[in-house]
Motif scaffolding. Sequence first.
Motif, short mmCIF file in Angstrom:
data_model
loop_
_atom_site.label_atom_id
_atom_site.label_comp_id
_atom_site.label_asym_id
_atom_site.label_seq_id
_atom_site.Cartn_x
_atom_site.Cartn_y
_atom_site.Cartn_z
N CYS A 160 74.61 45.12 -33.52
CA CYS A 160 74.12 46.11 -34.49
C CYS A 160 73.05 45.50 -35.40
O CYS A 160 72.03 46.14 -35.71
N ASN A 196 71.04 42.96 -34.71
CA ASN A 196 69.81 42.77 -33.95
C ASN A 196 69.05 44.08 -33.78
O ASN A 196 67.82 44.13 -33.90
N LEU A 197 69.81 45.14 -33.51
CA LEU A 197 69.18 46.45 -33.37
C LEU A 197 68.54 46.89 -34.69
O LEU A 197 67.41 47.41 -34.71
N ASN A 251 67.45 44.95 -37.06
CA ASN A 251 66.26 44.13 -37.29
C ASN A 251 65.06 44.66 -36.50
O ASN A 251 63.92 44.68 -37.00
N ARG A 252 65.34 45.09 -35.27
CA ARG A 252 64.25 45.63 -34.45
C ARG A 252 63.72 46.94 -35.04
O ARG A 252 62.51 47.20 -35.04
N VAL A 253 64.64 47.78 -35.54
CA VAL A 253 64.21 49.03 -36.17
C VAL A 253 63.37 48.74 -37.41
O VAL A 253 62.31 49.35 -37.63
N ARG A 254 63.84 47.78 -38.23
CA ARG A 254 63.09 47.44 -39.43
C ARG A 254 61.70 46.88 -39.07
O ARG A 254 60.70 47.17 -39.73
N SER A 255 61.64 46.08 -38.01
CA SER A 255 60.35 45.53 -37.58
C SER A 255 59.41 46.64 -37.15
O SER A 255 58.20 46.63 -37.45
N ALA A 256 59.98 47.61 -36.41
CA ALA A 256 59.15 48.74 -35.96
C ALA A 256 58.66 49.55 -37.15
O ALA A 256 57.50 49.99 -37.19
N GLU A 257 59.55 49.74 -38.15
CA GLU A 257 59.15 50.49 -39.34
C GLU A 257 58.03 49.77 -40.09
O GLU A 257 57.07 50.39 -40.56
N ARG A 258 58.16 48.45 -40.20
CA ARG A 258 57.11 47.69 -40.89
C ARG A 258 55.79 47.77 -40.14
O ARG A 258 54.71 47.85 -40.74
#
Length: 722
Positions: free
Chosen positions: A691, A693-694, A696-703
């Motif tokens: 969860c 890691n997922l 973090n990936r969502v936050r990276s995409a948002e940034r």
Amino acid sequence: MSRETGVTGRNSETYGNVTVFYEEGILETQQARPEDAKILELVEAGYDCRRGTEDSWPVLYHLSHLRENLTEWLPIGPGDRVLEFDADTGELTGGFLKKAGQVVCLEESVSRSRILAKRHQSAENLSVYAGDPWRNLELLKAESGGVYDWIVAAGLPGQAAEYFTGEHPEAEALKRLRTYLRPGGHLVLAADNRFGLKYWAGAMEPHTGGYFDSLEGRGSTFSRRELERILEESGCGDAAFYYPYPERWFPTAIYSDQWLPKAGELNHNLRNFEGERLVLFQEEKVYDQLIRDGRYPEFANAFLCIVGPEPEERTIYCKYSNDRAERFMLRTDVVKNTEGYEVRKVPLAGAAKDHVRKMKQWEEELDRLYQRNGIRANRCTLKGDAAAFEFLEGATFEERLDALRRAGDTEGLVSEILWFRTLLMDTLKPELRPFAKSGAFVEMFGSPEFPKAYEGAETNNLDWIFGNLMGTEDGIRIIDYEWTFRVQVPADYLLWRALSLYVHGREDMSALGLMALAGISPEEERIFEEMEHHFQLWLLSGTQTIGAQYLATAGRTITLSDMLKQVKKNRIQVYPDTGHGLSEAESFWIDTEPDKQGIIRLEILLPPGVQALRLDPAEHTCLVKVRRLLGELNGTYPLSWTHNGRELEQEGILYTTTDPQIQIQGIVPGTGRIYAELTVEELHPDTAYACMNLLNRVRSAERLLESAPFRFLKKLKKSMKR
């Protein structure tokens, strides 16, 4: 099978060479146990536990070849007459049949007597009598004199109360049994120790199935003092005490008062095949302390008592190595006689005789190979099928290293290991040749891809290990060279093997980097581990070891940490801060009881002067949702708080730590209590990390979406479309 009715009022059934006798009418009064049909079916099919796939405790209990280890080693001679009392399905019987002139088995159950007879139907020296064993003893005495050189009654102390009443039924049983013993004969008894260490650690009493029943005086167990009292009251006098390890069902070693275990030897203690057990502490470490304090006999898990005159030659220790391929199955004895001590290796299968005989050949060859550095192979003499070795006095290299470990002398320990490396390589140097994989090597060790060229001798003692290198008054001796083969291996593998076997189980050694100091790279470690794994499989040749059967058969083990986690699962720890910071000593626990919706409602009374508060909602990875957090002071007011997790939008706080925290600030002076509503959902660590890691990936995409370059590219794309 053939069936006959005898003139003495007995029926008989014959299975191969073996006859089972029982009284007329007994079949109408007995009922077979539930597992008997399955055991009989497997016996008739020629089932072998070493190759079998039955993951069943009753099958293992009745049919494992390791059961014989308890008494197979006894010095029974070809002219001896043996009585086995309460023989069950013949778990011990095979060990007597290959030695004795005649074996008579008494077993109350006809069903189990039949299993015993079918199991050993090729024996020509076996008779089986079903029914009341005491009545059969009297009948046999009337018919044929009925006295014996050996009476083996392994379970009698625990079963005596079934046959005799009164205050001391065990002593009464032994008194009566002794009357069937020939003068100078021997009586053999076995019992579980009431104070065996496994019961303190959390193993169930095997007969009651209850925790700590043995320690509290319930069940069929006996302390050593109890057994000594029983022997004295029955007129048996002194007995020789032996200690089967790890217990009496599948012993791998038999110790005695003349040969007690050394620290580090007792490291196979989980044997809960029949059900679950607790693991409250590490038994190996406690055994080490008991051994150093000289108290192992009080806490051994089982006793084996031999009543009778002490022979001139007596086995004081034996170790079984029969959980492997038949061609390597043997027993190692330490024998005491009028001339001193001797070590013997005895083949336990016909296929192993050649393996044992070759040890004399290896002694001569290794002597020649090692004489460059004054190293000798322990002198070997063939005595019949056994190989006898000189009993050497001295300290092994392993003992020297352990002394340095205990003294905290890391520098000295490393220096000794480097000395060992030099000694090994210098000793092998005249025989070293460029290494090349042979057919024998591939069969034994697989076909690994080596990162570099190696050298190796054509003949190798793979057991050039620390525990087999002994310093004596006459120089250095290799005390055991069983694993000597005419196969070339890299000399570095021998060094790795010695280091690996020493470091295993010694947790303080792992951080020293001994492999690197010895010049062995991580890649070589991996390759040598692969070789060793293949070698161990080759030694087994498909044998299912007792360790593998334990993994497949045993009940669960419940550790102390597991229990504490479960106890703490429905508790929240509160840390008040009165201006001096948070401390464990001032913290307290609140038991929680979630409602049907899983909501935990807390009313926390605050000590005077509280300025801040920390709540620890769990001791594991979890998902926490705080629904309400209020202080009470002339009404309620909202509290501000932070946490050490990650917020999942409306889902709550994700904690990947096992120390989740909620820090509450802004407590108004005089606040008397805090109200909280929250939910706590335990997560498996893998789930929590997935969860995170997922997220973090969502936050990276948002940034990325909010970044200036991405916005510019988005505008550029729109303009290009126009």
